[in-house]
Design a protein around this motif. Structure first.
Motif, PDB file in Angstrom:
ATOM      1  N   SER A 318       0.900  -1.164  -0.096  1.00  0.00           N
ATOM      2  CA  SER A 318       0.054   0.017  -0.084  1.00  0.00           C
ATOM      3  C   SER A 318       0.986   1.185   0.025  1.00  0.00           C
ATOM      4  O   SER A 318       1.533   1.678   0.968  1.00  0.00           O
ATOM      5  CB  SER A 318      -0.908   0.097   1.175  1.00  0.00           C
ATOM      6  N   ALA A 319       1.079   1.896  -1.293  1.00  0.00           N
ATOM      7  CA  ALA A 319       1.797   3.017  -1.226  1.00  0.00           C
ATOM      8  C   ALA A 319       1.502   3.507  -2.805  1.00  0.00           C
ATOM      9  O   ALA A 319       0.788   3.063  -3.423  1.00  0.00           O
ATOM     10  CB  ALA A 319       3.272   2.554  -1.291  1.00  0.00           C
ATOM     11  N   ASP A 320       2.196   4.965  -2.894  1.00  0.00           N
ATOM     12  CA  ASP A 320       2.092   5.207  -4.257  1.00  0.00           C
ATOM     13  C   ASP A 320       2.839   4.771  -5.290  1.00  0.00           C
ATOM     14  O   ASP A 320       2.546   4.883  -6.444  1.00  0.00           O
ATOM     15  CB  ASP A 320       2.583   6.902  -4.233  1.00  0.00           C
ATOM     16  N   HIS A 321       3.868   4.028  -4.834  1.00  0.00           N
ATOM     17  CA  HIS A 321       4.601   3.071  -5.820  1.00  0.00           C
ATOM     18  C   HIS A 321       5.420   1.987  -4.932  1.00  0.00           C
ATOM     19  O   HIS A 321       5.722   2.239  -3.596  1.00  0.00           O
ATOM     20  CB  HIS A 321       5.462   3.775  -6.696  1.00  0.00           C
ATOM     21  N   ALA A 322       5.635   0.757  -5.603  1.00  0.00           N
ATOM     22  CA  ALA A 322       6.612  -0.077  -5.180  1.00  0.00           C
ATOM     23  C   ALA A 322       7.705  -0.010  -5.877  1.00  0.00           C
ATOM     24  O   ALA A 322       8.213  -0.117  -6.832  1.00  0.00           O
ATOM     25  CB  ALA A 322       5.980  -1.442  -5.199  1.00  0.00           C
ATOM     26  N   ASN A 323       9.097  -0.268  -5.023  1.00  0.00           N
ATOM     27  CA  ASN A 323      10.538  -0.214  -5.558  1.00  0.00           C
ATOM     28  C   ASN A 323      10.727  -1.881  -5.809  1.00  0.00           C
ATOM     29  O   ASN A 323      10.842  -2.395  -4.710  1.00  0.00           O
ATOM     30  CB  ASN A 323      11.611   0.338  -4.751  1.00  0.00           C
ATOM     31  N   VAL A 324      10.769  -2.172  -6.951  1.00  0.00           N
ATOM     32  CA  VAL A 324      11.022  -3.585  -7.448  1.00  0.00           C
ATOM     33  C   VAL A 324      12.386  -3.788  -7.819  1.00  0.00           C
ATOM     34  O   VAL A 324      12.561  -3.333  -9.161  1.00  0.00           O
ATOM     35  CB  VAL A 324       9.945  -4.134  -8.289  1.00  0.00           C
ATOM     36  N   PHE A 325      13.343  -4.415  -7.158  1.00  0.00           N
ATOM     37  CA  PHE A 325      14.919  -4.448  -7.717  1.00  0.00           C
ATOM     38  C   PHE A 325      14.914  -5.798  -8.515  1.00  0.00           C
ATOM     39  O   PHE A 325      14.059  -6.481  -8.630  1.00  0.00           O
ATOM     40  CB  PHE A 325      15.782  -4.686  -6.573  1.00  0.00           C
ATOM     41  N   ALA A 326      16.006  -5.558  -9.277  1.00  0.00           N
ATOM     42  CA  ALA A 326      16.318  -6.778 -10.325  1.00  0.00           C
ATOM     43  C   ALA A 326      16.201  -8.055  -9.675  1.00  0.00           C
ATOM     44  O   ALA A 326      16.054  -9.258 -10.362  1.00  0.00           O
ATOM     45  CB  ALA A 326      17.497  -6.394 -10.815  1.00  0.00           C
ATOM     46  N   SER A 327      16.528  -8.188  -8.282  1.00  0.00           N
ATOM     47  CA  SER A 327      16.493  -9.511  -7.644  1.00  0.00           C
ATOM     48  C   SER A 327      15.277  -9.731  -7.167  1.00  0.00           C
ATOM     49  O   SER A 327      14.999 -10.894  -6.431  1.00  0.00           O
ATOM     50  CB  SER A 327      17.497  -9.675  -6.433  1.00  0.00           C
ATOM     51  N   ASP A 328      13.997  -8.880  -7.444  1.00  0.00           N
ATOM     52  CA  ASP A 328      12.915  -9.107  -6.764  1.00  0.00           C
ATOM     53  C   ASP A 328      12.837  -8.798  -5.349  1.00  0.00           C
ATOM     54  O   ASP A 328      11.804  -9.391  -4.941  1.00  0.00           O
ATOM     55  CB  ASP A 328      12.323 -10.535  -7.326  1.00  0.00           C
ATOM     56  N   VAL A 329      13.827  -8.161  -4.731  1.00  0.00           N
ATOM     57  CA  VAL A 329      13.379  -7.524  -3.482  1.00  0.00           C
ATOM     58  C   VAL A 329      12.558  -6.366  -3.629  1.00  0.00           C
ATOM     59  O   VAL A 329      12.641  -5.580  -4.762  1.00  0.00           O
ATOM     60  CB  VAL A 329      14.707  -6.868  -3.148  1.00  0.00           C
ATOM     61  N   VAL A 330      11.371  -6.260  -2.887  1.00  0.00           N
ATOM     62  CA  VAL A 330      10.375  -5.225  -3.151  1.00  0.00           C
ATOM     63  C   VAL A 330      10.572  -4.393  -1.546  1.00  0.00           C
ATOM     64  O   VAL A 330      10.613  -4.839  -0.490  1.00  0.00           O
ATOM     65  CB  VAL A 330       8.851  -5.806  -3.231  1.00  0.00           C
ATOM     66  N   THR A 331      10.688  -3.167  -1.958  1.00  0.00           N
ATOM     67  CA  THR A 331      10.177  -2.226  -0.849  1.00  0.00           C
ATOM     68  C   THR A 331       9.274  -1.197  -1.211  1.00  0.00           C
ATOM     69  O   THR A 331       8.876  -0.969  -2.374  1.00  0.00           O
ATOM     70  CB  THR A 331      11.579  -1.329  -0.367  1.00  0.00           C
ATOM     71  N   ALA A 332       8.524  -0.604  -0.259  1.00  0.00           N
ATOM     72  CA  ALA A 332       7.607   0.173  -0.202  1.00  0.00           C
ATOM     73  C   ALA A 332       7.140   0.949   1.098  1.00  0.00           C
ATOM     74  O   ALA A 332       7.587   0.580   2.312  1.00  0.00           O
ATOM     75  CB  ALA A 332       6.186  -0.423  -0.895  1.00  0.00           C
ATOM     76  N   ALA A 333       6.403   2.191   1.111  1.00  0.00           N
ATOM     77  CA  ALA A 333       6.460   2.634   2.125  1.00  0.00           C
ATOM     78  C   ALA A 333       5.205   1.824   3.142  1.00  0.00           C
ATOM     79  O   ALA A 333       5.631   1.976   4.497  1.00  0.00           O
ATOM     80  CB  ALA A 333       4.977   4.014   1.785  1.00  0.00           C
ATOM     81  N   LYS A 334       4.515   1.062   2.857  1.00  0.00           N
ATOM     82  CA  LYS A 334       3.521   0.070   3.836  1.00  0.00           C
ATOM     83  C   LYS A 334       3.653  -1.350   3.069  1.00  0.00           C
ATOM     84  O   LYS A 334       3.156  -1.391   1.940  1.00  0.00           O
ATOM     85  CB  LYS A 334       2.192   0.392   3.844  1.00  0.00           C
ATOM     86  N   ILE A 335       4.149  -2.297   3.683  1.00  0.00           N
ATOM     87  CA  ILE A 335       4.072  -3.784   3.319  1.00  0.00           C
ATOM     88  C   ILE A 335       3.641  -4.629   4.335  1.00  0.00           C
ATOM     89  O   ILE A 335       3.902  -4.588   5.493  1.00  0.00           O
ATOM     90  CB  ILE A 335       5.541  -4.246   2.960  1.00  0.00           C
ATOM     91  N   ASP A 336       2.508  -5.383   3.862  1.00  0.00           N
ATOM     92  CA  ASP A 336       1.878  -6.257   5.000  1.00  0.00           C
ATOM     93  C   ASP A 336       1.921  -7.638   4.344  1.00  0.00           C
ATOM     94  O   ASP A 336       2.172  -7.993   3.161  1.00  0.00           O
ATOM     95  CB  ASP A 336       0.359  -5.886   5.003  1.00  0.00           C
ATOM     96  N   ALA A 337       2.192  -8.664   4.979  1.00  0.00           N
ATOM     97  CA  ALA A 337       2.381 -10.154   4.880  1.00  0.00           C
ATOM     98  C   ALA A 337       0.912 -10.594   4.521  1.00  0.00           C
ATOM     99  O   ALA A 337      -0.018 -10.137   4.785  1.00  0.00           O
ATOM    100  CB  ALA A 337       2.918 -10.755   6.114  1.00  0.00           C
ATOM    101  N   VAL A 338       0.858 -11.578   3.483  1.00  0.00           N
ATOM    102  CA  VAL A 338      -0.249 -12.181   3.160  1.00  0.00           C
ATOM    103  C   VAL A 338      -0.480 -13.423   3.973  1.00  0.00           C
ATOM    104  O   VAL A 338       0.298 -14.072   4.475  1.00  0.00           O
ATOM    105  CB  VAL A 338      -0.242 -13.018   1.565  1.00  0.00           C
ATOM    106  N   GLU A 339      -1.894 -13.309   4.715  1.00  0.00           N
ATOM    107  CA  GLU A 339      -2.103 -14.144   5.675  1.00  0.00           C
ATOM    108  C   GLU A 339      -2.416 -15.577   4.982  1.00  0.00           C
ATOM    109  O   GLU A 339      -3.227 -15.398   4.029  1.00  0.00           O
ATOM    110  CB  GLU A 339      -3.404 -13.546   6.353  1.00  0.00           C
ATOM    111  N   LYS A 340      -2.124 -16.411   5.595  1.00  0.00           N
ATOM    112  CA  LYS A 340      -1.972 -17.897   5.075  1.00  0.00           C
ATOM    113  C   LYS A 340      -3.007 -18.788   5.998  1.00  0.00           C
ATOM    114  O   LYS A 340      -3.222 -18.387   7.221  1.00  0.00           O
ATOM    115  CB  LYS A 340      -0.825 -18.260   4.662  1.00  0.00           C
TER     116      LYS A 340
END
Length: 340
Positions: A318-340
Protein backbone atom coordinates in the motif's frame (compact mmCIF):
# COMPACT_ATOMS: atom_id res chain seq x y z
CA UNK A 1 31.78 -28.99 -0.09
CA UNK A 2 34.02 -28.83 -3.11
CA UNK A 3 37.10 -26.77 -2.40
CA UNK A 4 37.76 -23.88 -4.79
CA UNK A 5 41.31 -23.07 -5.77
CA UNK A 6 42.39 -19.74 -4.27
CA UNK A 7 45.34 -19.62 -6.63
CA UNK A 8 42.98 -19.33 -9.58
CA UNK A 9 41.42 -16.17 -8.19
CA UNK A 10 44.81 -14.74 -7.30
CA UNK A 11 46.46 -15.27 -10.68
CA UNK A 12 48.13 -12.04 -11.81
CA UNK A 13 47.49 -10.39 -15.15
CA UNK A 14 50.32 -9.54 -17.49
CA UNK A 15 50.80 -5.89 -18.45
CA UNK A 16 50.53 -6.90 -22.11
CA UNK A 17 46.83 -7.56 -21.63
CA UNK A 18 46.12 -3.83 -21.41
CA UNK A 19 45.21 -1.46 -18.64
CA UNK A 20 43.88 -3.09 -15.48
CA UNK A 21 40.16 -2.90 -14.97
CA UNK A 22 36.99 -4.98 -15.14
CA UNK A 23 37.41 -8.11 -17.24
CA UNK A 24 34.86 -10.64 -18.46
CA UNK A 25 34.53 -13.61 -16.15
CA UNK A 26 34.20 -17.20 -17.33
CA UNK A 27 32.58 -19.44 -14.72
CA UNK A 28 33.36 -23.05 -15.64
CA UNK A 29 31.03 -25.72 -14.28
CA UNK A 30 30.90 -29.49 -14.63
CA UNK A 31 34.57 -30.38 -14.93
CA UNK A 32 36.08 -32.93 -12.52
CA UNK A 33 39.06 -32.29 -10.23
CA UNK A 34 41.41 -33.66 -12.90
CA UNK A 35 40.72 -30.75 -15.29
CA UNK A 36 38.76 -27.97 -13.51
CA UNK A 37 41.57 -26.02 -11.87
CA UNK A 38 43.93 -26.54 -14.81
CA UNK A 39 41.35 -25.16 -17.25
CA UNK A 40 40.75 -22.02 -15.17
CA UNK A 41 44.47 -21.44 -14.59
CA UNK A 42 45.16 -21.85 -18.31
CA UNK A 43 42.73 -19.05 -19.16
CA UNK A 44 44.06 -16.86 -16.36
CA UNK A 45 47.62 -17.26 -17.62
CA UNK A 46 46.77 -16.70 -21.28
CA UNK A 47 48.27 -13.37 -22.35
CA UNK A 48 46.08 -13.24 -25.46
CA UNK A 49 42.76 -12.85 -23.64
CA UNK A 50 41.26 -10.47 -21.11
CA UNK A 51 38.95 -13.17 -19.78
CA UNK A 52 39.37 -14.36 -16.23
CA UNK A 53 38.14 -17.78 -15.16
CA UNK A 54 37.05 -19.55 -12.00
CA UNK A 55 36.23 -23.23 -11.58
CA UNK A 56 35.68 -25.76 -8.85
CA UNK A 57 35.73 -29.56 -9.18
CA UNK A 58 32.40 -31.25 -9.82
CA UNK A 59 31.56 -34.91 -9.58
CA UNK A 60 33.41 -37.66 -11.44
CA UNK A 61 30.17 -39.61 -11.70
CA UNK A 62 26.50 -38.74 -12.02
CA UNK A 63 25.03 -36.63 -10.65
CA UNK A 64 27.70 -34.16 -11.75
CA UNK A 65 25.94 -31.25 -10.06
CA UNK A 66 25.04 -31.24 -6.38
CA UNK A 67 23.49 -28.45 -4.32
CA UNK A 68 26.64 -28.19 -2.22
CA UNK A 69 28.97 -27.78 -5.21
CA UNK A 70 26.63 -25.28 -6.92
CA UNK A 71 26.56 -23.11 -3.78
CA UNK A 72 30.35 -23.27 -3.61
CA UNK A 73 30.64 -22.04 -7.21
CA UNK A 74 28.12 -19.25 -6.55
CA UNK A 75 30.17 -18.16 -3.52
CA UNK A 76 33.29 -17.95 -5.68
CA UNK A 77 31.45 -16.00 -8.38
CA UNK A 78 30.00 -13.49 -5.93
CA UNK A 79 33.34 -13.10 -4.17
CA UNK A 80 34.93 -12.27 -7.52
CA UNK A 81 32.21 -9.71 -8.24
CA UNK A 82 32.61 -7.74 -5.01
CA UNK A 83 36.32 -8.21 -4.34
CA UNK A 84 38.42 -5.08 -3.88
CA UNK A 85 35.59 -3.06 -2.37
CA UNK A 86 36.29 -2.95 1.37
CA UNK A 87 34.06 0.10 1.80
CA UNK A 88 31.13 -2.11 0.76
CA UNK A 89 30.17 0.16 -2.14
CA UNK A 90 28.97 -2.30 -4.72
CA UNK A 91 30.51 -1.75 -8.13
CA UNK A 92 30.31 -4.91 -10.25
CA UNK A 93 33.84 -5.83 -11.23
CA UNK A 94 33.52 -8.31 -14.12
CA UNK A 95 32.44 -6.61 -17.34
CA UNK A 96 30.24 -9.64 -17.95
CA UNK A 97 29.72 -13.15 -16.55
CA UNK A 98 29.44 -16.24 -18.70
CA UNK A 99 28.47 -19.56 -17.14
CA UNK A 100 30.01 -22.28 -19.33
CA UNK A 101 28.70 -25.64 -18.21
CA UNK A 102 28.87 -29.31 -19.13
CA UNK A 103 25.40 -30.52 -20.01
CA UNK A 104 23.95 -33.17 -17.71
CA UNK A 105 20.51 -34.43 -16.64
CA UNK A 106 20.92 -32.48 -13.40
CA UNK A 107 21.93 -29.18 -15.06
CA UNK A 108 18.75 -27.48 -13.83
CA UNK A 109 20.21 -27.49 -10.33
CA UNK A 110 23.08 -25.34 -11.60
CA UNK A 111 21.07 -23.08 -13.91
CA UNK A 112 18.32 -22.41 -11.36
CA UNK A 113 20.97 -21.60 -8.77
CA UNK A 114 22.44 -18.74 -10.80
CA UNK A 115 19.09 -17.70 -12.27
CA UNK A 116 19.04 -14.64 -14.51
CA UNK A 117 22.35 -13.29 -13.21
CA UNK A 118 24.46 -14.99 -15.90
CA UNK A 119 24.51 -15.75 -19.58
CA UNK A 120 24.95 -19.45 -20.25
CA UNK A 121 26.62 -21.43 -23.02
CA UNK A 122 26.90 -25.24 -22.82
CA UNK A 123 30.37 -26.74 -23.06
CA UNK A 124 29.92 -29.21 -25.91
CA UNK A 125 32.20 -31.55 -27.84
CA UNK A 126 30.11 -32.61 -30.85
CA UNK A 127 32.81 -34.85 -32.31
CA UNK A 128 33.50 -36.88 -29.17
CA UNK A 129 33.19 -40.63 -29.72
CA UNK A 130 33.58 -41.81 -26.11
CA UNK A 131 36.84 -43.78 -26.45
CA UNK A 132 37.11 -46.35 -23.63
CA UNK A 133 33.78 -44.99 -22.43
CA UNK A 134 35.43 -41.83 -21.09
CA UNK A 135 33.80 -38.38 -21.20
CA UNK A 136 35.88 -35.62 -22.82
CA UNK A 137 35.75 -33.53 -19.62
CA UNK A 138 38.42 -35.78 -18.05
CA UNK A 139 41.00 -34.95 -20.74
CA UNK A 140 42.49 -31.46 -20.51
CA UNK A 141 43.68 -31.67 -24.13
CA UNK A 142 40.05 -32.00 -25.16
CA UNK A 143 38.69 -29.57 -22.55
CA UNK A 144 40.71 -26.50 -23.57
CA UNK A 145 39.60 -26.37 -27.24
CA UNK A 146 36.00 -26.63 -26.02
CA UNK A 147 36.51 -23.82 -23.47
CA UNK A 148 38.24 -21.55 -26.01
CA UNK A 149 35.51 -22.20 -28.58
CA UNK A 150 32.92 -21.20 -25.98
CA UNK A 151 34.72 -17.89 -25.40
CA UNK A 152 34.73 -17.24 -29.15
CA UNK A 153 31.00 -17.94 -29.27
CA UNK A 154 30.40 -15.46 -26.45
CA UNK A 155 32.28 -12.77 -28.35
CA UNK A 156 30.27 -13.26 -31.57
CA UNK A 157 26.63 -12.81 -32.49
CA UNK A 158 24.03 -13.49 -31.27
CA UNK A 159 25.66 -13.29 -27.83
CA UNK A 160 27.52 -10.06 -28.59
CA UNK A 161 24.37 -8.31 -29.83
CA UNK A 162 22.56 -9.57 -26.76
CA UNK A 163 25.23 -8.04 -24.50
CA UNK A 164 25.15 -4.70 -26.32
CA UNK A 165 21.38 -4.60 -26.02
CA UNK A 166 21.50 -5.06 -22.26
CA UNK A 167 24.25 -2.47 -21.87
CA UNK A 168 22.00 0.10 -23.57
CA UNK A 169 19.66 -0.10 -20.52
CA UNK A 170 16.51 0.83 -22.43
CA UNK A 171 13.82 1.94 -20.02
CA UNK A 172 11.30 -0.43 -21.59
CA UNK A 173 13.58 -3.43 -22.16
CA UNK A 174 11.67 -6.61 -21.37
CA UNK A 175 14.90 -8.40 -20.43
CA UNK A 176 15.56 -5.98 -17.56
CA UNK A 177 12.16 -6.38 -15.91
CA UNK A 178 11.83 -8.07 -12.49
CA UNK A 179 11.00 -11.63 -13.41
CA UNK A 180 8.88 -12.66 -10.42
CA UNK A 181 6.68 -9.53 -10.36
CA UNK A 182 5.99 -8.70 -13.98
CA UNK A 183 2.82 -10.62 -14.88
CA UNK A 184 2.23 -11.76 -18.42
CA UNK A 185 -1.17 -13.17 -17.42
CA UNK A 186 -3.03 -13.57 -14.14
CA UNK A 187 -1.03 -16.71 -13.37
CA UNK A 188 2.20 -16.32 -15.39
CA UNK A 189 5.27 -14.18 -14.78
CA UNK A 190 8.45 -13.64 -16.76
CA UNK A 191 10.41 -16.11 -14.63
CA UNK A 192 9.73 -19.27 -16.71
CA UNK A 193 10.40 -17.28 -19.89
CA UNK A 194 13.82 -16.26 -18.58
CA UNK A 195 14.52 -19.89 -17.64
CA UNK A 196 13.71 -20.96 -21.21
CA UNK A 197 15.90 -18.19 -22.62
CA UNK A 198 18.89 -19.42 -20.63
CA UNK A 199 18.31 -22.94 -21.92
CA UNK A 200 18.16 -21.85 -25.55
CA UNK A 201 14.45 -22.67 -25.78
CA UNK A 202 13.31 -19.05 -26.36
CA UNK A 203 14.85 -16.06 -28.09
CA UNK A 204 14.84 -12.46 -26.83
CA UNK A 205 12.49 -11.56 -29.68
CA UNK A 206 9.97 -14.15 -28.49
CA UNK A 207 10.01 -12.63 -25.01
CA UNK A 208 9.70 -9.11 -26.44
CA UNK A 209 6.56 -10.20 -28.27
CA UNK A 210 4.88 -11.06 -24.96
CA UNK A 211 5.65 -7.74 -23.22
CA UNK A 212 3.60 -4.65 -24.01
CA UNK A 213 5.13 -1.16 -23.92
CA UNK A 214 3.93 2.35 -24.68
CA UNK A 215 4.77 5.97 -23.98
CA UNK A 216 3.30 7.51 -20.84
CA UNK A 217 2.54 11.21 -20.73
CA UNK A 218 3.44 13.69 -18.00
CA UNK A 219 -0.06 13.72 -16.52
CA UNK A 220 -0.18 9.93 -16.32
CA UNK A 221 3.04 9.63 -14.29
CA UNK A 222 3.27 13.11 -12.81
CA UNK A 223 4.81 11.99 -9.52
CA UNK A 224 7.40 9.78 -11.21
CA UNK A 225 8.51 12.42 -13.72
CA UNK A 226 8.60 15.02 -10.96
CA UNK A 227 11.11 12.87 -9.09
CA UNK A 228 13.23 11.64 -11.97
CA UNK A 229 12.76 14.18 -14.76
CA UNK A 230 11.73 13.54 -18.33
CA UNK A 231 8.31 13.04 -19.92
CA UNK A 232 6.55 10.90 -22.50
CA UNK A 233 8.92 7.97 -21.95
CA UNK A 234 8.27 4.38 -22.97
CA UNK A 235 7.79 1.76 -20.26
CA UNK A 236 6.48 -1.78 -20.01
CA UNK A 237 3.18 -2.51 -18.29
CA UNK A 238 1.91 -5.89 -17.18
CA UNK A 239 -1.35 -7.80 -17.29
CA UNK A 240 -2.64 -5.73 -14.35
CA UNK A 241 -1.79 -2.51 -16.24
CA UNK A 242 0.80 -1.71 -13.58
CA UNK A 243 3.53 0.47 -15.10
CA UNK A 244 7.12 -0.66 -14.56
CA UNK A 245 8.72 2.77 -14.83
CA UNK A 246 12.51 2.89 -15.07
CA UNK A 247 14.73 5.93 -14.61
CA UNK A 248 18.50 6.27 -14.82
CA UNK A 249 18.44 8.66 -11.84
CA UNK A 250 16.68 8.76 -8.49
CA UNK A 251 17.44 5.18 -7.49
CA UNK A 252 16.81 4.37 -3.85
CA UNK A 253 20.34 3.14 -3.35
CA UNK A 254 22.09 -0.08 -2.54
CA UNK A 255 19.76 -2.50 -0.78
CA UNK A 256 21.88 -5.48 -1.74
CA UNK A 257 24.66 -5.08 0.78
CA UNK A 258 25.10 -8.27 2.80
CA UNK A 259 27.30 -9.47 5.59
CA UNK A 260 30.66 -10.93 4.52
CA UNK A 261 30.33 -14.38 3.07
CA UNK A 262 32.36 -15.80 5.95
CA UNK A 263 29.57 -14.90 8.39
CA UNK A 264 27.18 -17.81 8.48
CA UNK A 265 26.62 -20.57 6.01
CA UNK A 266 25.69 -19.26 2.55
CA UNK A 267 22.52 -20.55 0.95
CA UNK A 268 21.45 -20.66 -2.67
CA UNK A 269 18.52 -18.24 -2.33
CA UNK A 270 20.65 -15.59 -0.65
CA UNK A 271 23.47 -15.97 -3.17
CA UNK A 272 21.09 -15.82 -6.13
CA UNK A 273 19.55 -12.66 -4.70
CA UNK A 274 22.95 -10.98 -4.48
CA UNK A 275 24.03 -12.05 -7.97
CA UNK A 276 20.72 -11.06 -9.59
CA UNK A 277 20.88 -7.73 -7.79
CA UNK A 278 24.14 -6.97 -9.58
CA UNK A 279 23.92 -8.71 -12.97
CA UNK A 280 21.24 -9.47 -15.56
CA UNK A 281 22.11 -12.22 -18.03
CA UNK A 282 25.78 -11.60 -17.29
CA UNK A 283 25.70 -7.83 -17.80
CA UNK A 284 26.51 -5.59 -14.79
CA UNK A 285 23.56 -3.45 -13.78
CA UNK A 286 24.42 0.20 -14.17
CA UNK A 287 23.90 1.37 -10.60
CA UNK A 288 23.58 -0.06 -7.10
CA UNK A 289 19.92 -0.59 -6.31
CA UNK A 290 18.83 -0.98 -9.95
CA UNK A 291 15.04 -0.88 -9.73
CA UNK A 292 11.69 -0.24 -11.35
CA UNK A 293 9.10 2.07 -9.78
CA UNK A 294 5.90 0.03 -10.14
CA UNK A 295 2.73 2.13 -10.04
CA UNK A 296 -0.69 2.86 -11.42
CA UNK A 297 -1.19 5.80 -13.75
CA UNK A 298 -2.91 9.09 -12.89
CA UNK A 299 -1.73 9.12 -9.27
CA UNK A 300 -3.85 6.16 -8.21
CA UNK A 301 -2.22 4.52 -5.15
CA UNK A 302 -1.43 0.88 -4.68
CA UNK A 303 -3.85 -0.57 -2.12
CA UNK A 304 -2.88 -3.98 -0.80
CA UNK A 305 -1.53 -4.87 -4.22
CA UNK A 306 0.05 -8.36 -4.33
CA UNK A 307 3.79 -8.61 -5.02
CA UNK A 308 6.40 -11.31 -4.54
CA UNK A 309 9.45 -10.31 -2.49
CA UNK A 310 12.37 -12.70 -2.52
CA UNK A 311 13.00 -11.80 1.14
CA UNK A 312 9.39 -12.16 2.36
CA UNK A 313 7.62 -14.25 -0.31
CA UNK A 314 4.04 -13.03 -0.89
CA UNK A 315 3.32 -9.48 0.27
CA UNK A 316 0.70 -6.74 -0.08
CA UNK A 317 1.85 -3.19 -0.88
CA UNK A 318 0.00 0.00 0.00
CA UNK A 319 1.86 3.05 -1.28
CA UNK A 320 2.10 5.43 -4.23
CA UNK A 321 4.58 2.99 -5.80
CA UNK A 322 6.69 -0.08 -5.06
CA UNK A 323 10.44 -0.25 -5.57
CA UNK A 324 11.03 -3.59 -7.29
CA UNK A 325 14.71 -4.41 -7.65
CA UNK A 326 16.36 -6.66 -10.21
CA UNK A 327 16.55 -9.47 -7.64
CA UNK A 328 12.82 -9.08 -6.87
CA UNK A 329 13.48 -7.49 -3.52
CA UNK A 330 10.47 -5.20 -2.97
CA UNK A 331 10.37 -2.11 -0.77
CA UNK A 332 7.51 0.33 -0.25
CA UNK A 333 6.01 2.73 2.27
CA UNK A 334 3.71 0.03 3.70
CA UNK A 335 4.08 -3.73 3.29
CA UNK A 336 1.84 -6.37 4.84
CA UNK A 337 2.32 -10.10 4.83
CA UNK A 338 -0.27 -12.22 3.09
CA UNK A 339 -2.29 -14.10 5.67
CA UNK A 340 -2.23 -17.85 5.08
Amino acid sequence: MAKAAAKVLATSRKASRGAPGPCPLLVIAGLPAKTAEIAAATINNDEETRWRAIAIPFGDKDPIYTAEAVVDLMVQTLAFAIRGHPDRVISPDPSRILLAHVGAPCSDLLLDGFGASVMTIPLAHPEWTWPRGQHWRFDIKEVMPVVRRTIRLAEADPYESFRLRLEAFRRDDALLLPQKNFRLTKTETLEPRFRDLLRGQLTPAQIDAQVTTRRFGLKELKRFYGKTGGKNQSFAYDDRSLVFAKAHVGQDGNVHEIAPLAEGAPDQVRLRRELEGRFRFGTPLRSPGFQHDVQWTDGKPLVREPFVCIDRTDILVSADHANVFASDVVTAAKIDAVEK
